[in-house]
Design an enzyme around this catalytic site. Structure first.
Site, PDB file in Angstrom:
ATOM      1  N   HIS C 137      -4.884  -1.360  -4.572  1.00 11.26           N
ATOM      2  CA  HIS C 137      -4.560  -2.230  -5.746  1.00 11.26           C
ATOM      3  C   HIS C 137      -5.722  -3.236  -5.713  1.00 11.26           C
ATOM      4  O   HIS C 137      -6.017  -3.835  -4.686  1.00 11.26           O
ATOM      5  CB  HIS C 137      -3.210  -2.829  -5.407  1.00 11.26           C
ATOM      6  CG  HIS C 137      -2.555  -3.297  -6.508  1.00 11.26           C
ATOM      7  ND1 HIS C 137      -2.781  -4.507  -6.637  1.00 11.26           N
ATOM      8  CD2 HIS C 137      -1.762  -2.924  -7.405  1.00 11.26           C
ATOM      9  CE1 HIS C 137      -2.222  -4.975  -8.036  1.00 11.26           C
ATOM     10  NE2 HIS C 137      -1.349  -3.881  -8.325  1.00 11.26           N
ATOM     11  N   ASP C 214      -0.479  -3.451   3.160  1.00 12.74           N
ATOM     12  CA  ASP C 214      -0.025  -3.869   1.592  1.00 12.74           C
ATOM     13  C   ASP C 214       1.279  -3.098   1.495  1.00 12.74           C
ATOM     14  O   ASP C 214       0.860  -1.746   1.221  1.00 12.74           O
ATOM     15  CB  ASP C 214      -0.897  -3.428   0.781  1.00 12.74           C
ATOM     16  CG  ASP C 214      -0.401  -3.565  -0.594  1.00 12.74           C
ATOM     17  OD1 ASP C 214       0.848  -3.874  -0.934  1.00 12.74           O
ATOM     18  OD2 ASP C 214      -1.377  -3.608  -1.670  1.00 12.74           O
ATOM     19  N   GLN C 217       4.484  -1.043  -2.180  1.00 15.01           N
ATOM     20  CA  GLN C 217       5.258   0.232  -2.357  1.00 15.01           C
ATOM     21  C   GLN C 217       6.085   0.833  -1.395  1.00 15.01           C
ATOM     22  O   GLN C 217       7.074   1.726  -1.758  1.00 15.01           O
ATOM     23  CB  GLN C 217       4.170   1.094  -3.232  1.00 15.01           C
ATOM     24  CG  GLN C 217       3.469   0.707  -4.399  1.00 15.01           C
ATOM     25  CD  GLN C 217       4.309   0.514  -5.526  1.00 15.01           C
ATOM     26  OE1 GLN C 217       5.650   1.002  -5.360  1.00 15.01           O
ATOM     27  NE2 GLN C 217       3.927  -0.323  -6.341  1.00 15.01           N
ATOM     28  N   LYS C 240       9.677  -5.383  -6.617  1.00 15.07           N
ATOM     29  CA  LYS C 240       9.739  -4.016  -6.843  1.00 15.07           C
ATOM     30  C   LYS C 240      10.879  -3.303  -6.033  1.00 15.07           C
ATOM     31  O   LYS C 240      10.826  -2.132  -5.823  1.00 15.07           O
ATOM     32  CB  LYS C 240       8.256  -3.573  -6.178  1.00 15.07           C
ATOM     33  CG  LYS C 240       7.123  -3.992  -7.096  1.00 15.07           C
ATOM     34  CD  LYS C 240       5.801  -3.461  -6.523  1.00 15.07           C
ATOM     35  CE  LYS C 240       4.729  -4.132  -7.022  1.00 15.07           C
ATOM     36  NZ  LYS C 240       4.207  -3.871  -8.320  1.00 15.07           N
ATOM     37  N   CYS C 379      -3.797  -1.367 -11.982  1.00 12.46           N
ATOM     38  CA  CYS C 379      -4.611  -2.317 -10.851  1.00 12.46           C
ATOM     39  C   CYS C 379      -5.155  -1.419  -9.813  1.00 12.46           C
ATOM     40  O   CYS C 379      -5.217  -1.891  -9.001  1.00 12.46           O
ATOM     41  CB  CYS C 379      -3.558  -3.332 -10.484  1.00 12.46           C
ATOM     42  SG  CYS C 379      -3.074  -4.604 -11.678  1.00 12.46           S
TER      43      CYS C 379
HETATM   44  C1  LIG Z   1       0.241  -1.169  -3.704  1.00 16.17           C
HETATM   45  C2  LIG Z   1       0.352  -2.224  -4.478  1.00 16.17           C
HETATM   46  N1  LIG Z   1      -0.245  -3.423  -3.935  1.00 16.17           N
HETATM   47  C3  LIG Z   1       0.035  -4.739  -4.318  1.00 16.17           C
HETATM   48  C4  LIG Z   1       0.580  -4.710  -5.647  1.00 16.17           C
HETATM   49  C5  LIG Z   1       0.772  -6.375  -6.159  1.00 16.17           C
HETATM   50  O1  LIG Z   1       2.186  -6.635  -6.006  1.00 16.17           O
HETATM   51  P1  LIG Z   1       2.455  -8.047  -6.782  1.00 16.17           P
HETATM   52  O2  LIG Z   1       1.958  -7.978  -8.290  1.00 16.17           O
HETATM   53  O3  LIG Z   1       3.965  -8.087  -6.716  1.00 16.17           O
HETATM   54  O4  LIG Z   1       1.827  -9.345  -6.038  1.00 16.17           O
HETATM   55  C6  LIG Z   1       1.210  -3.910  -6.307  1.00 16.17           C
HETATM   56  C7  LIG Z   1       2.004  -3.834  -7.373  1.00 16.17           C
HETATM   57  O5  LIG Z   1       1.581  -3.981  -8.573  1.00 16.17           O
HETATM   58  C8  LIG Z   1       1.081  -2.479  -5.512  1.00 16.17           C
HETATM   59  O6  LIG Z   1       1.587  -1.466  -6.246  1.00 16.17           O
END
Ligand SMILES: Cc1ncc(COP(=O)(O)O)c(C=O)c1O
Ligand SMILES: Cc1ncc(COP(=O)(O)O)c(C=O)c1O
Lengths: 131, 421, 421, 131
Positions: C137, C214, C217, C240, C379
């Site tokens: 991401h 990370d 998910q 999430k 993203c």
């Molecule tokens: C795999 C992954 N990493 C990071 C993020 C970023 O999360 P957040 O927008 O809550 O910081 C997301 C969600 O969009 C994600 O799916």
């Protein structure tokens, strides 16, 4: 209120029996309560057998922190350092004879944290010392 | 907005109907312990929230919740509209020239750190001077301490006078050393002092410095006009102005914000991402990485709506009345020492010491009567050190506080004295 | 907790009563437009919130709201207890050895940036290698791009295979170059791939690297045990996983967190402040500057309670069933191309393209029937580039989704095809 | 739905009349929609009198973005650059004949942003160009 400010606490706050400094001393350490800036210094004299022969606290703070420091000094004199190392949250609450919420608990435990950091020779009085 | 002001002028110019206002805040009905009603005198730490704000966030989660910007489905469109709509109303509330100059952050602290990390690290080098004041909150000290350690910048401080004002003469002398930044609080959270922000900024600009205003205490209590102030940066928090926790704002002049490198990297703040590089998005998104505090931003929008409807002048006038009364009554108590200037130079804050009794004990015993005041250094340790004390008790007043509550406080202090007598 | 699990075992082991679960989510009753009920297939972007979470925050603002830590009055004690209590339950939820290793942040993105700013800037120098993967991401790419530009670190990437898995052989080769950090997603938000995190970490440690997972998910969908994984850092977001926006967590090993310099400076993260210097507070406070997202942390606590009561294994099993069905049905549609591995290797995500029709148009037309899917690069632009496409449509499934909703989606896609036919 | 996907939009999307590149050209610029990665390049030929003599777009995107690009190219041919500079959000919505929410609006406006950034000779197609 009567609970939190029992006569014995107000008494120890107003007329502490172990306030002061020790010079010379074997152990001396000081630190702050980051929440309120209260400051406590503790000086100890320790015999060759590892028993605390004298203890004094100095600094400033609220009734709870000062009374618990005074009670703690009284308690540890004559005790071996190994026993001092085992003191924890419950020991202090027992000395005070009251129950405390999370913020005032920090006041009550400041002297024990400083004491243990000094005994262990640490750089700072952290929360894990009294958990 | 104009319409609302008109309505209020019809009812009663310059007067808040505090009995009515109190009904908007469910928590004020609360009993702290059986039979003991809450007297909340700690709004400087955080304000209470009106029903409209609580309800707005509740509704959002029940009806419209979705992630913003990147979605094309109805909920995503709705939440984007609500999120960006709140930004526009917040921009209006401080009279920002445009909504894109309003960057959502977590709080004042993050807003100041954003400037320290992005603007300052790009613009300040060893030996560069940053001017602060002796009355700053830790949030406007520590970010600069960190930069001092990392970069070797220099810090100097406008002194605070005995009666709690900034020493403007010394400030002028400091300016002759060509500072790069002047960062100062608009209103002290301990002394209550309302600093002459427009004047401080004018002089700073004349000396070639950029300015950052810590508006954590002014935005909730005063009519703020960032263009009128000519502030380069202005930082504030929702939770102190009837809004939720978890959301704050950094306002900045457009050209400055545009020139700055991004701060946090991640989703939403980008225009394009390759495996090994990225291009940053335009304002305000450049500085909003990841899923933002969506419900909170929307709640913040409801909070500024609430404040604007009451009218900031009316709020300030009401607070002034209560504060003046409080200072008068507190001064009469033997052993009470008040800090800060007289009521005409300050907002609704009364910090005091009580001879021989530690502020923690004062606060704790007041709490037995449901009176909530704060005790400690209020995140302004250097200021307390300056006055030679480790801590104060602090009562603070907002739009829902009354003179009767001041009387409760005064009676409570007499009780404390008796207990330790 | 143990008691709850027992109760569930009695009802039906491994089965979520989805009809009952859906009743916990008020928004699922919503009509997107008159007569059209919401079919929410966008939980990977953000999940919906159960009543217990909404109500917990509502109650907080109505009953207990106060600033934390520094107050001694009843409300401050209450809110501190609630805030820290939530931290302990979140710590348990991921099996952290202690609550002080759980740092509250805004979201996964800020958690990763915290590591990039604090740990990485203190430990990485020019030429040091950081290993990422091609399926990251943007939030786990851009912070490292920024560090690459600032510091001259090197980045390399574990490739993604045609069927959406990490190429573990190449990973092993990359490890021979002695990386300092391996930072990777536990579960891809596009492909749904569940990466072999424990194995990746074991190999990284053997090569002397620190690891960052990370978990944006994985934490919502899988039983996560940070000690079992042996992760050095683990980042995730409340929004999430049934929690509010505005709050996330960085978990870290105690020794690492303790060795790191602070990130944001301000109130609460300090032990002592002088005019020209400060000493940092101990964990977790060292990394929590300013008034935190108090209500949101408390709401996050309610969210992990909710998930733990349902049981993460049950949630994962339910999602697997729905996902397997969805992949089957989608595959049958001519012109649909699915991305990512087969159902047994992935979580509840189905990203696809539809021949000749742009994902935005797919999502927009599905929305007419109340079906919320996401369209775009999610993203993860470099991953899309790898597959030679600018965007996909993505349907994602969580604990409240049903096979009937999959049928709605499939029928909707046939409609889209007809319209563009 | 009929609103959003009017026949004319689907028609311009499927059979654009102004898709392609111009070589040589007087102005050429390309940028992305940061929300979805959609990409548009626009090439213009401009006469000595400052009037657009030919215009083409290329790239990829959804029906809304492609149809609006095609309609925009059609519209500006024969118009002086000074007039092109004055085009805004409303101009595009009028060409499309539909109303759009904030996210799809970005799709519709991408071509105008790229066009104006090109005409003004800017480094990127920012939102303020079409407000
Ligand atoms: C795999 C992954 N990493 C990071 C993020 C970023 O999360 P957040 O927008 O809550 O910081 C997301 C969600 O969009 C994600 O799916
Ligand atoms: C003057 C001042 N500045 C900064 C802050 C920090 O605000 P926050 O904790 O919302 O970041 C406060 C509030 O505590 C304050 O009173």
């Amino acid at each position: 209120m009567d609970d939190l400010y029992r006569e014995v606490i107000i008494e120890h706050y107003k007329n502490p029996s172990h306030r002061g400094k020790l010079d010379p001393h074997d152990i001396s350490f000081a630190d702050n309560n980051p929440l309120c800036g209260d400051h406590i210094q503790i000086d100890l004299r320790v015999g060759a057998d590892g028993v605390v022969t004298d203890a004094r606290f100095d600094g400033h703070g609220c009734a709870i922190s000062q009374a618990s420091a005074d009670l703690l000094m009284e308690f540890i004199i004559g005790k071996p350092l190994e026993e001092v190392k085992k003191l924890n949250k419950e020991s202090v609450l027992e000395l005070l004879g009251i129950d405390l919420g999370p913020v005032r608990l920090k006041c009550a435990l400041l002297s024990l944290k400083v004491l243990k950091a000094g005994v262990y020779g640490l750089g700072e009085a952290s929360d894990d010392l009294v958990e | 907005m104009a319409a609302c002001v008109l309505v209020f002028l019809c009812v009663d110019p310059m007067k808040l109907d505090v009995t009515k206002t109190r009904k908007d805040f469910p928590i004020l009905e609360r009993e702290v312990r059986p039979g003991v009603r809450l007297t909340y005198l700690d709004s400087t730490a955080t304000s209470q929230k009106p029903l409209s704000v609580i309800q707005t966030m509740d509704d959002f989660y029940r009806m419209s919740n979705a992630n913003i910007h990147r979605g094309v489905h109805s909920l995503a469109e709705e939440s984007t509209t609500l999120y960006e709509g709140a930004r526009e109303r917040i921009a209006k509330f401080i009279n920002s020239a445009s909504a894109r100059q309003v960057i959502y952050t977590r709080n004042t602290t993050e807003s100041i750190n954003l400037v320290a990390y992005s603007w300052a690290r790009a613009n300040l080098k060893q030996g560069d001077l940053v001017i602060l004041t002796e009355m700053e909150h830790h949030s406007n000290l520590v970010p600069w301490h960190m930069l001092q350690a990392e970069r070797g910048i220099e810090l100097d401080f406008v002194p605070v006078t005995e009666d709690g004002l900034l020493d403007m003469e010394t400030y002028k002398t400091l300016l002759s050393r060509s500072p790069k930044l002047v960062s100062f609080t608009h209103m002290s959270n301990v002394l209550g002092t309302i600093n002459p922000a427009a004047e401080i900024i004018r002089l700073a600009h004349a000396a070639g410095a950029i300015t950052l205003v810590d508006g954590a205490q002014s935005a909730p209590h005063l009519q703020v006009d960032v263009q009128d102030l000519d502030a380069d940066f202005f930082a504030f928090s929702a939770h102190k102005m009837c809004g939720p926790t978890g959301i704050g704002v950094l306002y900045g002049k457009a050209a400055l914000l545009e020139s700055m490198p991004p701060f946090l990297g991640g989703g939403d703040m980008i225009r394009e991402v390759k495996l090994r590089s990225f291009r940053a998005n335009s304002l305000p998104h450049k500085f909003e990485a990841g899923t933002p505090a969506i419900a909170e931003a929307i709640g913040f929008g409801a909070a500024v709506d609430y404040l604007a409807t009451l009218g900031m002048e009316n709020i300030a006038a009401h607070e002034h009345e209560v504060t003046e009364y409080a200072l008068e009554r507190l001064e009469e108590i033997p052993g009470v020492k008040l800090f800060g200037p007289s009521a005409d130079k300050k907002g609704g804050v009364a910090a005091f010491t009580l001879d021989g009794i530690h502020p923690h004990d004062v606060a704790q015993i007041l709490d037995q009567d449901g009176i909530a005041v704060r005790a400690g250094h209020h995140c302004a340790q250097p200021l307390h050190e300056k006055f030679g004390i480790p801590a104060t008790s602090r009562a603070s007043f907002y739009l829902y506080n009354t003179k009767e509550e001041v009387d409760m406080l005064v009676n409570g202090i007499y009780k404390v004295k008796k207990m330790f007598g």
